[in-house]
Write an enzyme that holds these catalytic residues in place. Structure first.
Site, PDB file in Angstrom:
ATOM      1  N   PHE A   1       0.855  -1.188   0.000  1.00  0.00           N
ATOM      2  CA  PHE A   1       0.000   0.000   0.000  1.00  0.00           C
ATOM      3  C   PHE A   1       0.896   1.244   0.000  1.00  0.00           C
ATOM      4  CE2 PHE A   1      -3.628   2.636   1.628  1.00  0.00           C
ATOM      5  CZ  PHE A   1      -4.580   2.218   0.709  1.00  0.00           C
TER       6      PHE A   1
ATOM      7  N   THR B   1       4.357  -4.464  -4.170  1.00  0.00           N
ATOM      8  CA  THR B   1       5.413  -4.249  -3.185  1.00  0.00           C
ATOM      9  C   THR B   1       6.652  -3.718  -3.900  1.00  0.00           C
ATOM     10  OG1 THR B   1       6.247  -6.508  -3.376  1.00  0.00           O
ATOM     11  CG2 THR B   1       4.531  -6.129  -1.720  1.00  0.00           C
TER      12      THR B   1
ATOM     13  N   LYS C   1       8.795  -5.075 -11.105  1.00  0.00           N
ATOM     14  CA  LYS C   1       9.677  -5.580 -12.165  1.00  0.00           C
ATOM     15  C   LYS C   1      10.394  -6.868 -11.787  1.00  0.00           C
ATOM     16  CE  LYS C   1       9.946  -1.438 -11.897  1.00  0.00           C
ATOM     17  NZ  LYS C   1      10.258  -0.046 -11.633  1.00  0.00           N
TER      18      LYS C   1
ATOM     19  N   GLU D   1       1.626  -4.898 -17.470  1.00  0.00           N
ATOM     20  CA  GLU D   1       1.779  -3.634 -18.219  1.00  0.00           C
ATOM     21  C   GLU D   1       2.585  -2.578 -17.448  1.00  0.00           C
ATOM     22  OE1 GLU D   1       0.944  -2.662 -21.441  1.00  0.00           O
ATOM     23  OE2 GLU D   1       2.152  -0.976 -20.767  1.00  0.00           O
TER      24      GLU D   1
ATOM     25  N   VAL E   1       6.809  -1.620 -17.369  1.00  0.00           N
ATOM     26  CA  VAL E   1       7.587  -0.810 -18.326  1.00  0.00           C
ATOM     27  C   VAL E   1       6.796   0.449 -18.657  1.00  0.00           C
ATOM     28  CG1 VAL E   1       8.707  -0.766 -20.593  1.00  0.00           C
ATOM     29  CG2 VAL E   1       8.592  -2.912 -19.326  1.00  0.00           C
TER      30      VAL E   1
ATOM     31  N   ASP F   1      17.090  -0.295 -12.979  1.00  0.00           N
ATOM     32  CA  ASP F   1      15.650  -0.293 -13.283  1.00  0.00           C
ATOM     33  C   ASP F   1      15.453  -0.388 -14.802  1.00  0.00           C
ATOM     34  OD1 ASP F   1      12.717   0.500 -12.513  1.00  0.00           O
ATOM     35  OD2 ASP F   1      13.303   1.932 -14.059  1.00  0.00           O
TER      36      ASP F   1
ATOM     37  N   LYS G   1      13.818  -3.393 -17.315  1.00  0.00           N
ATOM     38  CA  LYS G   1      12.799  -3.164 -18.346  1.00  0.00           C
ATOM     39  C   LYS G   1      13.280  -3.665 -19.714  1.00  0.00           C
ATOM     40  CE  LYS G   1      10.901   0.694 -15.740  1.00  0.00           C
ATOM     41  NZ  LYS G   1      11.062   2.103 -15.387  1.00  0.00           N
TER      42      LYS G   1
HETATM   43  N1  HSE Z   1      11.485   4.254 -10.704  1.00  0.00           N
HETATM   44  C1  HSE Z   1      10.873   3.987 -11.951  1.00  0.00           C
HETATM   45  C2  HSE Z   1      11.176   5.137 -12.918  1.00  0.00           C
HETATM   46  C3  HSE Z   1       9.398   3.849 -11.751  1.00  0.00           C
HETATM   47  O1  HSE Z   1      11.624   6.179 -12.451  1.00  0.00           O
HETATM   48  O2  HSE Z   1      11.013   4.970 -14.115  1.00  0.00           O
HETATM   49  C4  HSE Z   1       8.667   3.278 -12.903  1.00  0.00           C
HETATM   50  O3  HSE Z   1       9.128   1.992 -13.240  1.00  0.00           O
END
Ligand code: HSE
Length: 339
Positions: free
Chosen positions: A10, A95, A124, A148, A151, A219, A223
Site C-alpha cells: 500500500f 510491493t 519488475k 503492463e 515498463v 531499473d 525493463k
Molecule cells: N522508478 C521507476 C522510474 C518507476 O523512475 O522509471 C517506474 O518503473
C-alpha cells in the site's frame, strides 16, 4: 462477475490504484460493466486487513497518508495465507521491486497463481527474473499474469506489442525507460544539484524504494530484459544486459553536451541483429534535434522498429502514483473482459 481485488503493498502504486478505484467506480461500471470490491490489503508497515465484502478504502487512504497503521478489518492471517485463502479473485502485486532476488514479490505471485488467482503487477522483479515460469504457472492454472505497469508505467507498451502491434515483427526497441533519471537530467540541465533533484524525484514518487536502482541504470536494465524476453523471446537474464547509469554525469558533462548542441539521455535498447540479441543501458549524448531530446521530465519514450509500419514511437508518463496506478487499472479491465 464482481471482481474481488487484493493489494499486496500500500505504497505509492497501491494508493494510486485505490484512489482510481474509489473515484471511478460508477464510470467503470457504466462503461465496462466492471464491478469490484477491494477486499484485502497486505502491507508490512500498515498491517494486513481483510473484509470479504469490501474494505473501507477512504479510511485506509487517510490512515496511510498520516503514516498511521490500519485499525479496521485487521486480520491475523499472514500474507501468504491471505493470498491463498481469502476470496480475492485478482491480486495486485505492488510491493517494492528487488531485481536481485525478486523477493518477496515472487513468492506472492507464485502463491496467487498456484491458488488460481489472477495477478496484475507493476513490480519488475518477477517479470524481469522469472517471466516464462510465471506465465506458464498462470496458463496451467487458467488465470492471467499481467505486467503492463512494469515498463513505462501506464503508457501502453507490453499490451501494445501484444495487442495493436501483434503481427508486426519488431527488430529493435529503444528509448528512455526510466522516469527518475530523465527527470534528474532535465532538472540538472537547469542548474539543480544531483542530490537535490534526486530527493525531489523521491518525494514525487518517481524513484524506486531504493533509488540506486534508478541512478545506476538497474531499473532500465530490468525493463530492457522484460522487453527482450516478452517481445523478442530472447531468453536472456538481467545480468546479460550491459548497464551504466547516470551517477558519473557531472555538471561539467552537462555543460559540455550543451555547448555541442546535445543533451544527455539514459537510453535502453534491445535489437535483433545478425541472428543475435544485442542489449544495452547507457547514457548517450543526443543532438537537440533528435526526437528523444525533447522528452523531458519523468516522461518515457520508446521507438519500435517494425517490419510493416517502420518506426512506431510511444511517448508518455514513465512513473508516478496515478500514472502507474492506471497500468494496474488497464490490466484489471483486461482480466475483467477476458475471464
Ligand atoms: N522508478 C521507476 C522510474 C518507476 O523512475 O522509471 C517506474 O518503473
Amino acid at each position: 462477475m464482481k471482481q474481488k481485488i487484493g493489494l499486496l503493498g500500500f505504497g505509492t502504486v497501491g494508493r494510486g490504484i485505490s484512489e482510481i478505484l474509489r473515484d471511478k467506480k460508477d464510470y467503470l461500471n457504466k462503461k465496462y460493466g466492471f464491478e469490484y470490491d477491494i477486499v484485502a490489503v497486505a502491507d508490512f508497515a500498515f498491517g494486513n486487513v481483510y473484509n470479504p465484502n469490501g474494505l473501507d478504502i477512504p479510511l485506509m487512504l487517510e490512515q496511510a497518508g498520516n503514516k498511521e497503521k490500519f485499525t479496521k478489518d485487521l486480520t491475523n492471517m499472514e500474507t501468504l495465507d491471505l493470498v491463498k485463502n481469502s476470496n480475492v479473485s485478482v491480486w495486485c502485486e505492488l510491493t517494492f521491486t528487488d531485481l536481485n532476488t525478486g523477493g518477496p514479490a515472487i513468492d506472492h505471485v507464485k502463491t496467487a497463481l498456484s491458488a488460481g488467482k489472477h495477478v496484475v503487477t507493476s513490480n519488475k522483479g518477477p517479470a524481469a527474473l522469472l517471466y516464462p515460469e510465471m506465465k506458464k504457472l498462470a496458463d496451467e492454472n487458467g488465470v492471467k499474469f499481467m505486467i503492463e505497469g512494469t515498463v513505462c508505467a501506464g503508457t501502453p507498451v507490453i499490451n501494445l506489442t501484444d495487442g495493436p502491434l501483434a503481427g508486426c515483427e519488431i527488430s529493435k526497441i529503444s528509448g528512455i525507460l526510466n522516469g527518475t533519471t530523465n527527470y534528474m537530467l532535465t532538472e540538472m540541465e537547469k542548474g539543480m544539484s544531483y542530490d537535490e533533484v534526486l530527493k525531489i524525484a523521491q518525494e514525487k514518487g518517481y524513484a524506486e524504494a531504493d533509488p540506486t536502482g534508478d541512478v545506476e541504470g538497474y531499473d532500465a536494465r530490468g525493463k530492457v530484459t522484460i522487453l527482450a524476453n516478452i517481445v523478442m523471446d530472447a531468453g536472456i537474464k538481467i545480468t546479460d544486459v550491459p548497464c551504466q547509469g547516470i551517477t558519473n554525469i557531472t555538471p561539467d558533462d552537462i555543460d559540455f553536451a550543451k555547448k555541442q548542441g546535445k543533451r544527455w539521455k539514459l537510453i535502453g535498447s534491445v535489437e535483433k541483429r545478425d541472428g543475435k540479441i544485442h542489449t544495452s543501458v547507457a547514457p548517450e549524448m543526443v543532438d537537440v534535434s533528435h526526437p528523444l531530446a525533447g522528452v523531458m521530465g519523468a516522461t518515457n519514450a520508446l521507438t519500435f522498429a517494425t517490419d510493416m509500419l517502420g518506426d512506431v514511437t510511444i511517448v508518455g508518463p514513465g512513473a508516478g502514483k496515478i500514472e502507474t496506478g492506471f497500468s494496474i487499472l488497464t490490466d484489471l479491465l483486461y482480466v475483467h473482459r477476458n475471464s
